[in-house]
Design a protein around this motif. Structure first.
Motif, short mmCIF file in Angstrom:
data_model
loop_
_atom_site.label_atom_id
_atom_site.label_comp_id
_atom_site.label_asym_id
_atom_site.label_seq_id
_atom_site.Cartn_x
_atom_site.Cartn_y
_atom_site.Cartn_z
N ARG A 77 20.63 22.49 15.01
CA ARG A 77 20.71 23.38 16.17
C ARG A 77 20.47 22.60 17.46
O ARG A 77 21.09 22.87 18.49
N ASN A 176 11.47 17.80 11.41
CA ASN A 176 10.62 17.42 12.54
C ASN A 176 9.63 18.52 12.90
O ASN A 176 8.50 18.24 13.30
N ALA A 177 10.06 19.76 12.75
CA ALA A 177 9.15 20.88 13.03
C ALA A 177 8.00 20.92 12.03
O ALA A 177 6.90 21.35 12.36
N THR B 78 12.06 15.02 17.44
CA THR B 78 13.45 14.56 17.54
C THR B 78 13.59 13.61 18.73
O THR B 78 14.19 12.53 18.62
N ASP B 171 7.68 23.89 20.33
CA ASP B 171 8.64 22.98 20.96
C ASP B 171 10.05 23.27 20.45
O ASP B 171 10.27 24.18 19.63
N ASP B 173 12.06 21.57 18.49
CA ASP B 173 12.28 21.39 17.05
C ASP B 173 11.83 22.62 16.29
O ASP B 173 12.52 23.10 15.38
N GLU B 174 10.65 23.11 16.64
CA GLU B 174 10.11 24.28 15.94
C GLU B 174 10.98 25.51 16.20
O GLU B 174 11.26 26.29 15.28
N ASN B 176 14.18 25.57 17.03
CA ASN B 176 15.48 25.42 16.39
C ASN B 176 15.39 25.53 14.87
O ASN B 176 16.29 26.07 14.23
N ALA B 177 14.30 25.04 14.30
CA ALA B 177 14.12 25.14 12.85
C ALA B 177 13.95 26.60 12.43
O ALA B 177 14.32 26.98 11.32
#
Lengths: 190, 190
Positions: A77, A176-177, B78, B171, B173-174, B176-177
């Motif tokens: 994403r 990464n999360a 990322t 953030d 990454d979190e 989007n995950a």
């Protein structure tokens, strides 16, 4: 019985039809193996392509082989925002209604009219692993990874086949999360 | 009683001391407000800087104001791979032992010797919200977001103050995950 699986982190990559491989790399071209992947017969190819969206591009995206019946681009994403392609979360192969993208190779370029997805997280189970743990194909699982960025992932799709090896696949945003790297372990909790 | 909080997604950003602001933008320079943030008195500034790591740079990174006692760069994991800076997950302000980075402004550049972090996910509670829900400062919470990429985030740090407004910060990454965007809701489940 704890249900522990190893985690494979998928970076952005491309699957191509043989026709598209030849349009990008030349007539009769065959992918060459860079290294094997966790699933039997699958490999990361030496060949890379550029993937070009309206807001940006990724110059070197790895092709995964062998050739497939339909071309498909898997991005995170985060990537989708970077290049301006609103890719939906989909299971691999389910590309109807997804956005297209331009792909450039050393010998030519193609314009896919569909095929850009964010891969839905999933676990490959060999049939014997699934039977042992009472897990059915297509079942949605909850999977936990611990640590300082501990996360429980919901809606993890079980994919069961005699041709699969046990491995959980998540993308770079998810890894990464959760502070996870390739080869770390996760636990199926529900 | 459901404990529902709104989610704010933090992109990469920089906090600077007044001294560093002046080294980057000129003597006597004051940050100007682009838009207010969820926490009272905090704002996104019009000013941006370049953040330069050994493997890459981000050309336009937003400064958040007002000026702080210590400069700090908050990036995603990322991002940390993209620019080659191994930033650890830390609470804001806890920067001892973290990597430094070069920052470039229109009038000068500075070399931080520390301050690059991946912000630990957290929830700001006004004291009254925390009291109502029985939550203590520094408590580690589990917070769920639903949807097709549903996730339970563990180790979400509660931060309680009379000067805070209720908001969860994660953030990119979190976000989007988990398929979350700014202003979505999450539930404290434990």
């Amino acid at each position: 019985m704890s249900k522990i699986v190893s985690v494979g982190v998928s970076g952005r990559h491309v699957h191509l039809t043989q026709e598209h491989i030849e349009m990008l790399f030349g007539e009769g071209y065959q992918l060459t193996e860079f290294k094997p992947l966790s699933q039997p017969g699958q490999f990361a190819a030496n060949e890379q392509v550029a993937v070009v969206g309206p807001k940006g591009e990724f110059a070197k995206v790895r092709i995964l082989g062998p050739a497939r019946p339909a071309s498909q681009v898997e991005i995170s994403r985060t990537d989708s925002f970077a290049i301006g392609v609103p890719a939906p979360v989909r299971e691999s192969g389910n590309i109807e209604g997804t956005p297209g993208i331009k792909i450039k190779g050393p010998k030519g370029e193609i314009e896919l009219d569909k095929g850009v997805i964010v891969a839905a997280r999933h676990i490959h189970f060999h049939t014997s692993d699934a039977a042992k743990w009472g897990i059915a194909d297509k079942q949605l699982l909850k999977v936990r990874v611990g640590g300082e960025r501990g996360v429980v992932f919901e809606n993890v799709i079980a994919r069961v086949s005699d041709s699969f090896a046990l491995d959980m696949h998540i993308d770079t945003d998810e890894a990464n999360a959760a502070g996870v790297k390739n080869g770390d372990s996760a636990e199926i909790v529900e």
